[in-house]
Design an enzyme around this catalytic site. Structure first.
Site, PDB file in Angstrom:
ATOM      1  CE1 TYR A 135      -2.258   1.507   8.176  1.00 49.26           C
ATOM      2  CE2 TYR A 135      -4.235   2.983   7.850  1.00 49.26           C
ATOM      3  CZ  TYR A 135      -3.340   2.075   7.379  1.00 49.26           C
ATOM      4  OH  TYR A 135      -3.602   1.610   6.219  1.00 49.26           O
ATOM      5  CB  SER A 141      -4.557   5.089   4.489  1.00 50.89           C
ATOM      6  OG  SER A 141      -5.929   5.000   5.237  1.00 50.89           O
TER       7      SER A 141
END
Length: 249
Positions: A155, A141
Site C-alpha cells: 500500500y 497517503s
C-alpha cells in the site's frame, strides 16, 4: 450557477463520497465514478435534495479497466462540455506481509492504487491538454513518505508511486495545468472501518475531508491533512530512522 465540474473516482463511499458532498455544497457539478452504483445513486439523490441546482452524473467504473477509464472520463467531459478538476481517489487498503502467501491481495492493491491511478491521470491529462487547462488531484497517503512494514508494505509503495506521478507532471510544467497531491493521515473511512482498536490521531470522515477539500481548493502542490498533527509528523517521518518511524505510524 456552477463553480465548475469535478470528476471524483472511488465516490461510492468514504472519502470520495464525502468529497462529493462537500464540493457540491461549494457549488460544483460532479461526475462520480465507482464500481458500485447503488450507493452513488443514494449519494446523488442526497446531493440534489440538498442542492437542487447541482448536476450529478454517475458512471460505473473499475479503475483497473484501462479502456473503461478513458471512455468514462471522455463521456463525462462530453456531457458537461468541460472538466475543471479530476480527483484520483479510488483505492484499496488490502495487503499482506510479503512471503505470506497473499500475493493476490498485494497485486489487487498495486493494480488499483498505482496502475489504476496511472490510467486516471493519463485520461485526465488528455482532457486537460485538449482544453488547455485543468487541475489534477491525486490522493496519496502519509504512508507514501517512508517504507511501511507487513500489510502496509505494498500500500505504501503504491502511494509513493502516486506522489511521484504528481511530481513528474509538475516538473513537466504543462501550460494551464495545476497538480496537487494530498496525503491524508488517519481519516475514518470505509477502508479502515474494520479497525476496532483506538488509533492515535484518527479523525472522523467529515472534518478530515474538510481539510482535504480546503487544500484542494487552494490548489496546494502538496498537503498533509489534517495539518495537525500530520505536518509535524510528516517532517519527522522524512528525517527519523526507520525504527522510530514505525513507532510513530
Amino acid at each position: 450557477m456552477s463553480k465548475g465540474t469535478i470528476i471524483i473516482t472511488g465516490a461510492s463511499a468514504g472519502l470520495g463520497a464525502e468529497m462529493a458532498r462537500q464540493f457540491a455544497a461549494l457549488g460544483y457539478d460532479l461526475g462520480l465514478c465507482a464500481r458500485r452504483t447503488a450507493p452513488m445513486e443514494e449519494l446523488r439523490d442526497g446531493i440534489i435534495s440538498a442542492h437542487p441546482g447541482r448536476r450529478v452524473v454517475l458512471r460505473a467504473l473499475d479503475v483497473t479497466d484501462d479502456d473503461a477509464v478513458f471512455r468514462v472520463f471522455g463521456e463525462i467531459a462530453d456531457e458537461f462540455g468541460t472538466v475543471d478538476r479530476v480527483i484520483v481517489n479510488a483505492g484499496l487498503g488490502k495487503g499482506a506481509a510479503l512471503g505470506t502467501g497473499r500475493h493476490d491481495a498485494n497485486r489487487r492493491t498495486a493494480m488499483t492504487n498505482f496502475v489504476g491511478a496511472l490510467a486516471q491521470a493519463d485520461a485526465a491529462m488528455e482532457i486537460f491538454r485538449a482544453q488547455g487547462r485543468g487541475h489534477l488531484v491525486l490522493v496519496s497517503s502519509m504512508s507514501a513518505l517512508r517504507g511501511m512494514r507487513r500489510a502496509m508494505t505494498v500500500y505504501a509503495a503504491t502511494k509513493a508511486g502516486v506522489s511521484a506521478i504528481a511530481e513528474g507532471l509538475r516538473a513537466e510544467r504543462v501550460p494551464g495545468l495545476d497538480v496537487s497531491v494530498v496525503h491524508p493521515g488517519y481519516i475514518r473511512s470505509e477502508m479502515n472501518e474494520h479497525v476496532t482498536q483506538r488509533t492515535r490521531f484518527m479523525v472522523d470522515t467529515e472534518p478530515g475531508v474538510r481539510s482535504m477539500v480546503a487544500a484542494i481548493e487552494r490548489r496546494r502542490v502538496s498537503a498533509y491533512v489534517p495539518a495537525w498533527p500530520w505536518v509535524p509528523i510528516g517532517f519527522l517521518m522524512k528525517r527519523l530512522p526507520l525504527s522510530v518511524v514505525t513507532r510513530l505510524t
